[in-house]
Scaffold this motif. Structure first.
Motif, PDB file in Angstrom:
ATOM      1  N   VAL A   1       0.835  -1.204   0.000  1.00 43.63           N
ATOM      2  CA  VAL A   1       0.000   0.000   0.000  1.00 43.63           C
ATOM      3  C   VAL A   1       0.869   1.254   0.000  1.00 43.63           C
ATOM      4  O   VAL A   1       0.612   2.211  -0.744  1.00 43.63           O
ATOM      5  CB  VAL A   1      -0.971  -0.016   1.209  1.00 43.63           C
ATOM      6  N   THR A   2       1.923   1.262   0.814  1.00 42.50           N
ATOM      7  CA  THR A   2       2.807   2.428   0.896  1.00 42.50           C
ATOM      8  C   THR A   2       3.503   2.683  -0.435  1.00 42.50           C
ATOM      9  O   THR A   2       3.628   3.839  -0.862  1.00 42.50           O
ATOM     10  CB  THR A   2       3.838   2.223   2.016  1.00 42.50           C
ATOM     11  N   THR A   3       3.945   1.643  -1.101  1.00 35.85           N
ATOM     12  CA  THR A   3       4.588   1.806  -2.401  1.00 35.85           C
ATOM     13  C   THR A   3       3.611   2.376  -3.421  1.00 35.85           C
ATOM     14  O   THR A   3       3.973   3.264  -4.209  1.00 35.85           O
ATOM     15  CB  THR A   3       5.154   0.458  -2.889  1.00 35.85           C
ATOM     16  N   LEU A   4       2.367   1.898  -3.404  1.00 29.48           N
ATOM     17  CA  LEU A   4       1.363   2.420  -4.329  1.00 29.48           C
ATOM     18  C   LEU A   4       1.051   3.893  -4.044  1.00 29.48           C
ATOM     19  O   LEU A   4       0.912   4.697  -4.967  1.00 29.48           O
ATOM     20  CB  LEU A   4       0.090   1.577  -4.266  1.00 29.48           C
ATOM     21  N   VAL A   5       0.942   4.251  -2.773  1.00 31.64           N
ATOM     22  CA  VAL A   5       0.687   5.653  -2.412  1.00 31.64           C
ATOM     23  C   VAL A   5       1.859   6.527  -2.854  1.00 31.64           C
ATOM     24  O   VAL A   5       1.670   7.602  -3.429  1.00 31.64           O
ATOM     25  CB  VAL A   5       0.421   5.793  -0.895  1.00 31.64           C
ATOM     26  N   GLY A   6       3.085   6.083  -2.602  1.00 26.16           N
ATOM     27  CA  GLY A   6       4.257   6.839  -3.031  1.00 26.16           C
ATOM     28  C   GLY A   6       4.326   6.986  -4.536  1.00 26.16           C
ATOM     29  O   GLY A   6       4.655   8.060  -5.058  1.00 26.16           O
ATOM     30  N   GLY A   7       4.006   5.910  -5.243  1.00 25.94           N
ATOM     31  CA  GLY A   7       3.981   5.972  -6.704  1.00 25.94           C
ATOM     32  C   GLY A   7       2.953   6.957  -7.221  1.00 25.94           C
ATOM     33  O   GLY A   7       3.201   7.692  -8.180  1.00 25.94           O
ATOM     34  N   SER A   8       1.784   6.996  -6.575  1.00 27.36           N
ATOM     35  CA  SER A   8       0.763   7.952  -7.013  1.00 27.36           C
ATOM     36  C   SER A   8       1.200   9.391  -6.721  1.00 27.36           C
ATOM     37  O   SER A   8       0.882  10.300  -7.490  1.00 27.36           O
ATOM     38  CB  SER A   8      -0.585   7.643  -6.351  1.00 27.36           C
ATOM     39  N   LEU A   9       1.926   9.609  -5.632  1.00 27.43           N
ATOM     40  CA  LEU A   9       2.452  10.953  -5.347  1.00 27.43           C
ATOM     41  C   LEU A   9       3.477  11.373  -6.400  1.00 27.43           C
ATOM     42  O   LEU A   9       3.483  12.525  -6.845  1.00 27.43           O
ATOM     43  CB  LEU A   9       3.072  10.998  -3.952  1.00 27.43           C
ATOM     44  N   ILE A  10       4.331  10.443  -6.791  1.00 26.37           N
ATOM     45  CA  ILE A  10       5.326  10.745  -7.830  1.00 26.37           C
ATOM     46  C   ILE A  10       4.619  11.046  -9.150  1.00 26.37           C
ATOM     47  O   ILE A  10       4.954  12.009  -9.850  1.00 26.37           O
ATOM     48  CB  ILE A  10       6.332   9.585  -7.976  1.00 26.37           C
ATOM     49  N   TRP A  11       3.624  10.242  -9.486  1.00 25.56           N
ATOM     50  CA  TRP A  11       2.863  10.457 -10.716  1.00 25.56           C
ATOM     51  C   TRP A  11       2.192  11.831 -10.700  1.00 25.56           C
ATOM     52  O   TRP A  11       2.208  12.555 -11.692  1.00 25.56           O
ATOM     53  CB  TRP A  11       1.837   9.339 -10.877  1.00 25.56           C
ATOM     54  N   ALA A  12       1.590  12.196  -9.559  1.00 24.12           N
ATOM     55  CA  ALA A  12       0.940  13.506  -9.443  1.00 24.12           C
ATOM     56  C   ALA A  12       1.951  14.640  -9.566  1.00 24.12           C
ATOM     57  O   ALA A  12       1.669  15.667 -10.196  1.00 24.12           O
ATOM     58  CB  ALA A  12       0.188  13.597  -8.118  1.00 24.12           C
ATOM     59  N   ALA A  13       3.123  14.472  -8.965  1.00 21.60           N
ATOM     60  CA  ALA A  13       4.149  15.515  -9.049  1.00 21.60           C
ATOM     61  C   ALA A  13       4.627  15.702 -10.483  1.00 21.60           C
ATOM     62  O   ALA A  13       4.812  16.837 -10.951  1.00 21.60           O
ATOM     63  CB  ALA A  13       5.322  15.169  -8.134  1.00 21.60           C
TER      64      ALA A  13
END
Length: 182
Positions: free
Chosen positions: A162-174
């Motif tokens: 879950v943490t990796t997916l959340v971090g990936g979505s933050l990177i994608w948004a950035a």
């Protein structure tokens, strides 16, 4: 000077303020690293991260109790105890995690048994879910008691995913914010 929770796009006709895309990028990268560490080394990373979080929470509460307590009485000894417990939690992560897993297992067993007893008492209106969910909770509590390291590894793996997916979505948004502002 005015403080805004959500910045507007600037004044009409004035310069348009851009969102600092580097902030979600940095947070996303750190989040992905933590998530991957939980996936690659689930027991080691989980025990270290949990012990650090619990220790910092104890120390923070102890300091807050010392600073914010006006009536001295038992507040100061309790605050000092919290600080000592926080230092112990950080110094001995395996002990901290084993106590935490035992507490969670006992809580799951207690809640599951009470829920199951209530479901059995309601025989007339009993639905299969009222028996199945507490039975699963009791089974998970027993597994956590018998194999605490397995319970921690599974929890760490799920948290890492879950943490990796959340971090990936933050990177994608950035990256999307960067493209939009460019």
């Amino acid at each position: 000077m005015s403080w805004e929770l959500i910045p507007d796009g600037g004044t009409p006709g004035g310069p348009r303020r851009r969102f600092p895309w580097g902030v979600p990028l940095a947070v996303g990268i750190v989040t992905v690293v933590i998530g991957l560490s939980l996936l690659i080394w689930p027991f080691f990373a989980a025990s270290r991260i949990l012990a650090l979080l619990i220790g910092v929470a104890f120390i923070g509460n102890g300091i807050a109790a010392i600073v914010g307590s006006r009536a001295r009485g038992l507040a100061t000894p309790a605050a000092i105890l919290f600080i000592v417990l926080g230092v112990i939690a950080i110094a001995f992560p395996e002990l901290t995690v084993s106590v935490l897993v035992g507490f969670v297992a006992a809580t799951m067993l207690f809640v599951g048994v009470v829920w199951l007893a209530i479901a059995i008492r309601m025989r007339a209106a009993m639905h299969w879910a009222f028996v199945a969910l507490p039975a699963v909770l009791v089974a998970l509590g027993l597994v956590a008691f018998v194999w605490p390291s397995l319970a921690l590894v599974i929890a760490a793996f799920v948290a890492g995913l879950v943490t990796t997916l959340v971090g990936g979505s933050l990177i994608w948004a950035a990256v999307a914010l960067r493209r939009r502002s460019a």
